[in-house]
Design an enzyme around this catalytic site. Structure first.
Site, PDB file in Angstrom:
ATOM      1  N   HIS A 171      -3.802  -2.544  11.088  1.00 25.06           N
ATOM      2  CA  HIS A 171      -4.618  -3.343  10.175  1.00 25.06           C
ATOM      3  C   HIS A 171      -5.293  -2.340   9.237  1.00 25.06           C
ATOM      4  O   HIS A 171      -5.606  -1.219   9.656  1.00 25.06           O
ATOM      5  CB  HIS A 171      -5.755  -4.067  10.894  1.00 25.06           C
ATOM      6  CG  HIS A 171      -5.342  -5.062  11.937  1.00 25.06           C
ATOM      7  ND1 HIS A 171      -5.088  -4.712  13.227  1.00 25.06           N
ATOM      8  CD2 HIS A 171      -5.200  -6.422  11.876  1.00 25.06           C
ATOM      9  CE1 HIS A 171      -4.783  -5.801  13.923  1.00 25.06           C
ATOM     10  NE2 HIS A 171      -4.828  -6.845  13.135  1.00 25.06           N
ATOM     11  N   ASP A 174      -8.124  -0.579  10.773  1.00 27.60           N
ATOM     12  CA  ASP A 174      -7.859   0.341  11.899  1.00 27.60           C
ATOM     13  C   ASP A 174      -7.773   1.775  11.395  1.00 27.60           C
ATOM     14  O   ASP A 174      -8.208   2.699  12.067  1.00 27.60           O
ATOM     15  CB  ASP A 174      -6.508   0.040  12.580  1.00 27.60           C
ATOM     16  CG  ASP A 174      -6.394  -1.364  13.087  1.00 27.60           C
ATOM     17  OD1 ASP A 174      -7.425  -1.945  13.452  1.00 27.60           O
ATOM     18  OD2 ASP A 174      -5.260  -1.888  13.127  1.00 27.60           O
TER      19      ASP A 174
HETATM   20  C1  XUL Z   1      -4.269 -10.891  18.038  1.00 23.48           C
HETATM   21  C2  XUL Z   1      -3.032 -10.274  17.515  1.00 23.48           C
HETATM   22  C3  XUL Z   1      -3.192  -9.447  16.282  1.00 23.48           C
HETATM   23  C4  XUL Z   1      -2.006  -9.421  15.392  1.00 23.48           C
HETATM   24  C5  XUL Z   1      -2.219  -8.631  14.125  1.00 23.48           C
HETATM   25  O1  XUL Z   1      -4.081 -11.698  19.146  1.00 23.48           O
HETATM   26  O2  XUL Z   1      -1.977 -10.425  18.082  1.00 23.48           O
HETATM   27  O3  XUL Z   1      -3.554  -8.169  16.694  1.00 23.48           O
HETATM   28  O4  XUL Z   1      -0.879  -8.909  16.021  1.00 23.48           O
HETATM   29  O5  XUL Z   1      -3.340  -9.041  13.431  1.00 23.48           O
END
Ligand code: XUL
Ligand code: CO
Length: 442
Positions: free
Chosen positions: A101, A104
């Site tokens: 993300h 992150d």
């Molecule tokens: C949350 C989840 C996220 C997504 C990316 O449950 O799976 O981490 O993979 O935003």
């Protein structure tokens, strides 16, 4: 400096009889399976948020992991050391991809422009590390759920200004993905849902979400991003009800809002089980619609009702998944992202190696079993036989082609008499699957 001195060299492949906990038993990256190298079938990606930023915190207590990276008081310096540690881990594990993300890899800056600046600085750092190591970005995404402004949703927030902040973030996260050569971009609608219908305009929120996805896909096109846009369904958590509930719901949504050709799905195991489906159910639903793009690999705990995101070690579930992936001819741009975290009690850095090695071996083993099952037609032969009537008789063909009528079918029923009763052989098939799972694979 080394962040993982306990692992001196890249994890070697030593074969199924190895007793070395820091070796692969099944993941032999150059081994050819069904005409492709194992590493092409299994594009594993380390997930930055759990692996590099996870703290072991849960709802009852703060972090229990003490990491040697990310400790600098300057947030950009801390982000850099975290990234250096990440690339050391990728190389030592022999994982060729990663996922993140925006937040992150780069710290919040406090304003739209400072956020952009921080992200740009870290993208520059990532580009350097990627070039040095050959590790690539599988997909990136924007964190539209941690900041308090997203409390009532991002694209589905009742305030258009929040919608705009979400757009600003996705714009820059897409730019970052393009710059880093990412082959996918994921949308997980963490807060795109509701906690009560009493304050929710369900009709409008779904329209807002569709508008957001249209804008995002138009933007991707405008910057020349040719990777796959992926939606990751989840039924709940943190919301009471998430709009992208499961594969079927999401596919229906895409069709309803003219988005079907623009998006594929990233199906996460523990999300499917939270929706009371098996993982293979959601994979199959996505696959038959031609929309299965990528996998988030992990597992839940049947005794707990939440997203425990444990590392995947279930050979049967992985094998059933690989059967579906092989059947559709692979994942294209997609891969297998470890959306999995260590348990709070597994706080040593070496636990990260054991966890990833176990997950990679599980899927490598599963790939071999699935391929063997396909070669032997273990499931495909009985399946073909079971539905032969629809392929091989005039009656079946006309029904599927919608070239008959209820009147004609009544005549067929009367003329044909009582159909023969045929067992589904569920138990026999379950035994067969177990048989393949327990065989030695060489
Ligand atoms: C949350 C989840 C996220 C997504 C990316 O449950 O799976 O981490 O993979 O935003
Ligand atoms: Co996920």
């Amino acid at each position: 400096m080394s962040y993982f001195p306990e692992v001196e060299k890249p994890i070697p492949y030593e074969g199924p009889d190895s007793k070395n906990s820091l070796a692969f038993r099944y993941y032999d990256k150059d081994r050819e399976v069904a005409g492709k190298r194992m590493s092409e079938h299994l594009k594993f990606a380390v997930c930055y948020w759990h692996t590099m930023r996870g703290t072991g915190a849960d709802v009852f207590g703060g972090g229990s992991f003490v990491r040697p990276w990310g400790r600098e008081s300057d947030p950009i310096k801390a982000a850099r050391s975290t990234m250096d540690a990440a690339f050391e881990l990728f190389e030592k594990l022999g994982v060729e991809y990663y996922c993140f993300h925006d937040r992150d890899i780069a710290p919040e800056g406090g304003s739209v422009s400072a956020n952009h600046q921080n992200l740009s600085a870290m993208v520059e750092h990532a580009a350097r590390r990627q070039k040095e190591t050959g590790v690539r970005l599988l997909w990136a995404t924007a964190n539209l759920f941690s900041h308090p402004r997203f409390t009532h949703g991002a694209a589905t927030n009742p305030d258009p200004l929040v919608f705009s902040h979400a757009a600003a973030q996705v714009r820059r996260a897409m730019d970052a993905t393009l710059e880093l050569g990412g082959t996918g971009y994921v949308f997980w609608g963490g807060r795109e849902g509701y906690s009560t219908l009493l304050n929710t305009d369900l009709k409008q929120e779904r329209e807002q979400m569709a508008a957001f996805l249209h804008l995002a896909s138009d933007y991707a096109k405008s910057i020349g991003f040719e990777g796959t846009l992926l939606i990751e369904p989840k039924p709940m958590e943190p919301t009471t009800h998430q709009y992208d509930y499961d594969a079927a719901t999401t596919i229906g949504f895409l069709r309803e809002f003219d988005l079907f050709d623009r998006f594929k799905l990233n199906i996460e195991s523990n999300h499917a089980t939270l929706a009371a489906h098996t993982w293979e159910h959601d994979l199959m639903v996505a696959s038959i619609a031609g929309r299965l793009g990528s996998l988030d690999i992990n597992r839940g705990d049947l005794n707990l009702g939440w997203d425990t995101d444990q590392f995947p070690t279930d050979l049967k579930s992985a094998t059933l998944a690989m059967l579906i992936v092989l059947e559709q001819g692979g994942l294209g741009d997609g891969g297998l992202n470890f959306d999995a975290k260590l348990r709070r009690g597994s706080f040593d850095t070496v636990d990260l190696f054991h966890a990833h090695i176990g997950g990679m071996d599980t899927f490598a083993h599963a790939l071999l079993v699935a391929q063997k099952m396909r070669e032997d037609g273990v499931l495909s032969k009985p399946l073909a036989k079971r539905y032969a009537g629809f392929r091989e008789t005039e009656l079946g063909r006309k029904i599927l082609a919608r070239e008959t009528t209820f009147g004609e079918l009544e005549e067929a029923a009367a003329a044909g008499g009582e159909p023969p009763r045929v067992s589904g052989r569920q138990e026999a098939l379950e035994n067969l699957v177990n048989d393949y799972l327990s065989r030695n694979i060489d």
